[in-house]
Design a protein around this motif. Structure first.
Motif, PDB file in Angstrom:
ATOM      1  N   ALA A 102       0.808  -1.216   0.000  1.00 62.55           N
ATOM      2  CA  ALA A 102       0.000   0.000   0.000  1.00 62.55           C
ATOM      3  C   ALA A 102       0.841   1.265   0.000  1.00 62.55           C
ATOM      4  CB  ALA A 102      -0.936  -0.001   1.206  1.00 62.55           C
ATOM      5  N   LEU A 103       0.191   2.339  -0.422  1.00 66.41           N
ATOM      6  CA  LEU A 103       0.760   3.676  -0.399  1.00 66.41           C
ATOM      7  C   LEU A 103      -0.242   4.604   0.273  1.00 66.41           C
ATOM      8  CD1 LEU A 103       1.813   3.871  -4.167  1.00 66.41           C
ATOM      9  CD2 LEU A 103       3.379   3.491  -2.245  1.00 66.41           C
ATOM     10  N   SER A 104       0.263   5.524   1.078  1.00 65.58           N
ATOM     11  CA  SER A 104      -0.604   6.523   1.707  1.00 65.58           C
ATOM     12  C   SER A 104       0.019   7.900   1.579  1.00 65.58           C
ATOM     13  CB  SER A 104      -0.829   6.210   3.187  1.00 65.58           C
ATOM     14  OG  SER A 104      -1.658   5.105   3.380  1.00 65.58           O
ATOM     15  N   THR A 105      -0.829   8.901   1.529  1.00 71.30           N
ATOM     16  CA  THR A 105      -0.363  10.278   1.626  1.00 71.30           C
ATOM     17  C   THR A 105      -1.264  11.015   2.597  1.00 71.30           C
ATOM     18  OG1 THR A 105       0.278  12.257   0.382  1.00 71.30           O
ATOM     19  CG2 THR A 105      -1.722  11.131  -0.336  1.00 71.30           C
ATOM     20  N   ILE A 106      -0.682  11.865   3.419  1.00 70.95           N
ATOM     21  CA  ILE A 106      -1.439  12.587   4.431  1.00 70.95           C
ATOM     22  C   ILE A 106      -1.032  14.052   4.420  1.00 70.95           C
ATOM     23  CG2 ILE A 106      -1.810  10.590   5.944  1.00 70.95           C
ATOM     24  CD1 ILE A 106       0.555  11.488   7.618  1.00 70.95           C
ATOM     25  N   SER A 107      -1.974  14.900   4.778  1.00 70.66           N
ATOM     26  CA  SER A 107      -1.680  16.322   4.863  1.00 70.66           C
ATOM     27  C   SER A 107      -2.759  16.999   5.690  1.00 70.66           C
ATOM     28  CB  SER A 107      -1.609  16.955   3.463  1.00 70.66           C
ATOM     29  OG  SER A 107      -1.109  18.279   3.531  1.00 70.66           O
ATOM     30  N   ILE A 108      -2.557  18.272   5.992  1.00 69.14           N
ATOM     31  CA  ILE A 108      -3.509  19.056   6.765  1.00 69.14           C
ATOM     32  C   ILE A 108      -3.807  20.340   6.015  1.00 69.14           C
ATOM     33  CG2 ILE A 108      -3.799  20.451   8.863  1.00 69.14           C
ATOM     34  CD1 ILE A 108      -2.376  18.266  10.409  1.00 69.14           C
ATOM     35  N   GLY A 109      -5.081  20.694   5.970  1.00 71.89           N
ATOM     36  CA  GLY A 109      -5.514  21.938   5.358  1.00 71.89           C
ATOM     37  C   GLY A 109      -6.980  22.166   5.661  1.00 71.89           C
ATOM     38  N   ASN A 110      -7.435  23.388   5.569  1.00 73.99           N
ATOM     39  CA  ASN A 110      -8.846  23.712   5.808  1.00 73.99           C
ATOM     40  C   ASN A 110      -9.340  23.240   7.177  1.00 73.99           C
ATOM     41  OD1 ASN A 110      -9.275  24.755   3.049  1.00 73.99           O
ATOM     42  ND2 ASN A 110      -9.093  22.600   2.423  1.00 73.99           N
ATOM     43  N   GLY A 111      -8.423  23.144   8.150  1.00 79.34           N
ATOM     44  CA  GLY A 111      -8.799  22.659   9.476  1.00 79.34           C
ATOM     45  C   GLY A 111      -9.115  21.177   9.511  1.00 79.34           C
ATOM     46  N   LYS A 112      -8.547  20.416   8.560  1.00 80.74           N
ATOM     47  CA  LYS A 112      -8.856  18.989   8.461  1.00 80.74           C
ATOM     48  C   LYS A 112      -7.596  18.173   8.230  1.00 80.74           C
ATOM     49  CE  LYS A 112     -13.280  20.211   6.397  1.00 80.74           C
ATOM     50  NZ  LYS A 112     -14.093  20.221   5.155  1.00 80.74           N
ATOM     51  N   PHE A 113      -7.629  16.916   8.692  1.00 76.79           N
ATOM     52  CA  PHE A 113      -6.557  15.935   8.483  1.00 76.79           C
ATOM     53  C   PHE A 113      -7.020  15.004   7.370  1.00 76.79           C
ATOM     54  CE2 PHE A 113      -4.006  12.256   8.967  1.00 76.79           C
ATOM     55  CZ  PHE A 113      -2.919  12.546   9.794  1.00 76.79           C
ATOM     56  N   TYR A 114      -6.270  14.983   6.273  1.00 77.91           N
ATOM     57  CA  TYR A 114      -6.644  14.188   5.102  1.00 77.91           C
ATOM     58  C   TYR A 114      -5.723  12.965   4.990  1.00 77.91           C
ATOM     59  CZ  TYR A 114      -8.893  18.551   3.479  1.00 77.91           C
ATOM     60  OH  TYR A 114      -9.646  19.697   3.367  1.00 77.91           O
ATOM     61  N   THR A 115      -6.327  11.814   4.705  1.00 73.28           N
ATOM     62  CA  THR A 115      -5.563  10.596   4.435  1.00 73.28           C
ATOM     63  C   THR A 115      -6.081   9.948   3.160  1.00 73.28           C
ATOM     64  OG1 THR A 115      -5.312  10.178   6.813  1.00 73.28           O
ATOM     65  CG2 THR A 115      -4.837   8.351   5.327  1.00 73.28           C
ATOM     66  N   LEU A 116      -5.204   9.720   2.207  1.00 72.09           N
ATOM     67  CA  LEU A 116      -5.549   8.895   1.043  1.00 72.09           C
ATOM     68  C   LEU A 116      -4.671   7.657   1.090  1.00 72.09           C
ATOM     69  CD1 LEU A 116      -6.214   9.708  -2.638  1.00 72.09           C
ATOM     70  CD2 LEU A 116      -4.447   8.051  -2.068  1.00 72.09           C
ATOM     71  N   THR A 117      -5.298   6.494   0.985  1.00 69.88           N
ATOM     72  CA  THR A 117      -4.565   5.220   0.958  1.00 69.88           C
ATOM     73  C   THR A 117      -4.998   4.414  -0.249  1.00 69.88           C
ATOM     74  OG1 THR A 117      -4.344   5.153   3.369  1.00 69.88           O
ATOM     75  CG2 THR A 117      -4.091   3.073   2.186  1.00 69.88           C
ATOM     76  N   THR A 118      -4.029   3.868  -0.961  1.00 71.05           N
ATOM     77  CA  THR A 118      -4.305   3.011  -2.098  1.00 71.05           C
ATOM     78  C   THR A 118      -3.368   1.810  -2.028  1.00 71.05           C
ATOM     79  OG1 THR A 118      -4.542   2.967  -4.514  1.00 71.05           O
ATOM     80  CG2 THR A 118      -2.684   4.210  -3.640  1.00 71.05           C
ATOM     81  N   GLY A 119      -3.739   0.717  -2.676  1.00 72.74           N
ATOM     82  CA  GLY A 119      -2.887  -0.461  -2.586  1.00 72.74           C
ATOM     83  C   GLY A 119      -3.406  -1.607  -3.428  1.00 72.74           C
ATOM     84  N   ALA A 120      -2.717  -2.739  -3.312  1.00 69.19           N
ATOM     85  CA  ALA A 120      -3.071  -3.942  -4.074  1.00 69.19           C
ATOM     86  C   ALA A 120      -2.502  -5.164  -3.375  1.00 69.19           C
ATOM     87  CB  ALA A 120      -2.522  -3.856  -5.495  1.00 69.19           C
ATOM     88  N   ASN A 121      -3.015  -6.317  -3.756  1.00 69.22           N
ATOM     89  CA  ASN A 121      -2.435  -7.562  -3.285  1.00 69.22           C
ATOM     90  C   ASN A 121      -0.973  -7.623  -3.731  1.00 69.22           C
ATOM     91  OD1 ASN A 121      -1.746 -10.434  -3.028  1.00 69.22           O
ATOM     92  ND2 ASN A 121      -3.952 -10.751  -2.777  1.00 69.22           N
ATOM     93  N   GLU A 122      -0.098  -8.114  -2.857  1.00 67.15           N
ATOM     94  CA  GLU A 122       1.335  -8.177  -3.179  1.00 67.15           C
ATOM     95  C   GLU A 122       1.597  -8.914  -4.495  1.00 67.15           C
ATOM     96  OE1 GLU A 122       5.109  -7.446  -3.196  1.00 67.15           O
ATOM     97  OE2 GLU A 122       4.017  -6.806  -1.406  1.00 67.15           O
ATOM     98  N   ARG A 123       0.808  -9.926  -4.776  1.00 72.92           N
ATOM     99  CA  ARG A 123       1.016 -10.688  -6.017  1.00 72.92           C
ATOM    100  C   ARG A 123       0.752  -9.840  -7.264  1.00 72.92           C
ATOM    101  NH1 ARG A 123      -3.916 -11.926  -8.059  1.00 72.92           N
ATOM    102  NH2 ARG A 123      -5.681 -12.010  -6.597  1.00 72.92           N
ATOM    103  N   ARG A 124       0.045  -8.721  -7.121  1.00 70.29           N
ATOM    104  CA  ARG A 124      -0.248  -7.853  -8.261  1.00 70.29           C
ATOM    105  C   ARG A 124       0.481  -6.514  -8.170  1.00 70.29           C
ATOM    106  NH1 ARG A 124      -4.357  -8.305 -11.724  1.00 70.29           N
ATOM    107  NH2 ARG A 124      -5.021  -6.134 -11.451  1.00 70.29           N
ATOM    108  N   TRP A 125       1.375  -6.386  -7.191  1.00 72.57           N
ATOM    109  CA  TRP A 125       2.034  -5.107  -6.980  1.00 72.57           C
ATOM    110  C   TRP A 125       2.832  -4.651  -8.198  1.00 72.57           C
ATOM    111  CZ3 TRP A 125       2.071  -0.780  -4.489  1.00 72.57           C
ATOM    112  CH2 TRP A 125       3.215   0.020  -4.470  1.00 72.57           C
ATOM    113  N   GLU A 126       3.624  -5.532  -8.789  1.00 75.53           N
ATOM    114  CA  GLU A 126       4.436  -5.126  -9.929  1.00 75.53           C
ATOM    115  C   GLU A 126       3.574  -4.642 -11.091  1.00 75.53           C
ATOM    116  OE1 GLU A 126       7.702  -4.700 -10.206  1.00 75.53           O
ATOM    117  OE2 GLU A 126       7.792  -5.148  -8.060  1.00 75.53           O
ATOM    118  N   LYS A 127       2.420  -5.236 -11.248  1.00 77.25           N
ATOM    119  CA  LYS A 127       1.518  -4.825 -12.325  1.00 77.25           C
ATOM    120  C   LYS A 127       0.834  -3.502 -12.011  1.00 77.25           C
ATOM    121  CE  LYS A 127      -2.464  -6.366 -15.036  1.00 77.25           C
ATOM    122  NZ  LYS A 127      -3.404  -7.487 -15.307  1.00 77.25           N
TER     123      LYS A 127
END
Length: 237
Positions: A195-220
């Motif tokens: 998985a990959l995540s990115t986090i930041s703060i703005g507008n008085g809010k804590f934002y988290t985006l997380t995306t990912g895949a099964n390890e067997r499909r990671w290279e693809k």
């Protein structure tokens, strides 16, 4: 602190990993059903005092166990438009963020999360956004990237039953705003999610985006997933 911890509005971030405890009712719409398993994430006392303090702050800041998942009728949404080849773009003018996701992923509604898109055939391939109010002004107020990433992964982004490993964490700046982006794996008995995540703060809010895949499909999938996480941007609302 106690009042925050016991508040009905305090929730724990729902990750896209399958859970082992607390099976919730199955929700249905348009003939499609999803079973959601939720596991409350505890606040472990392991680690250094500074890491523990960081963990408590982050766990209080981020949220949500969801009781229901349903597919959204895509015809009811007008904010998703085609952008980079093979991707669709989402702009949330209310909460002030935008990102892109692979064409073909379906939007689902998960209570407690702002946006979720996933592949219905490969359910570990998804992108989710959580938006939580915070009094902090900058993501760096929580600590350095590695420390914050390890706390989030162990206490929020993966079930405590899974073995996790942080691969890398870094800070980058976009238009004067700091973002932390990190890569990790979470290993369950019958699968491993990359998985990959990115986090930041703005507008008085804590934002988290997380995306990912099964390890067997990671290279693809890794190039597409990096495109998703790199596209996440905040703007003032």
């Amino acid at each position: 602190m106690a009042s925050l911890q016991n508040s009905p509005t305090r929730t724990l971030f729902l990750n896209s990993f399958p859970q082992k405890h607390g099976t919730l009712p199955c929700c249905k719409r348009a003939g499609i059903s999803f079973l959601v398993r939720a596991e409350q994430v505890g606040t472990s006392s392991r680690g250094s005092p500074s890491q523990d303090r960081t963990g408590r702050r982050l766990v209080l800041a981020i949220g949500a166990v969801a009781p229901c998942v349903v597919l959204v009728n895509q015809n009811s949404k007008s904010f998703a438009v085609e952008t980079k080849k093979g991707f669709l773009s989402v702009t949330d003018k209310k909460d002030g963020y935008e990102f892109i996701y692979p064409f073909g992923w379906q939007e689902v509604v998960i209570e407690g999360q702002d946006k979720v898109f996933k592949d219905v055939i490969e359910p570990l391939e998804s992108a989710s956004v959580t938006v939580i109010p915070t009094i902090k002004q900058d993501i760096r107020d929580f600590g350095p990237p590695k420390e914050v990433a390890e706390t989030l992964i162990k206490r929020v982004l993966a079930p405590s039953s899974q073995k996790t490993k942080l691969i890398e964490a870094a800070e980058h700046d976009v238009d004067g705003k700091a973002y932390y982006t990190f890569e990790f794996i979470a290993q369950a008995p019958n699968y491993t999610r990359h998985a990959l995540s990115t986090i930041s703060i703005g507008n008085g809010k804590f934002y988290t985006l997380t995306t990912g895949a099964n390890e067997r499909r990671w290279e693809k999938m890794k190039d597409k997933l990096h495109t998703v996480v790199d596209s996440f941007k905040l703007f003032n609302v």
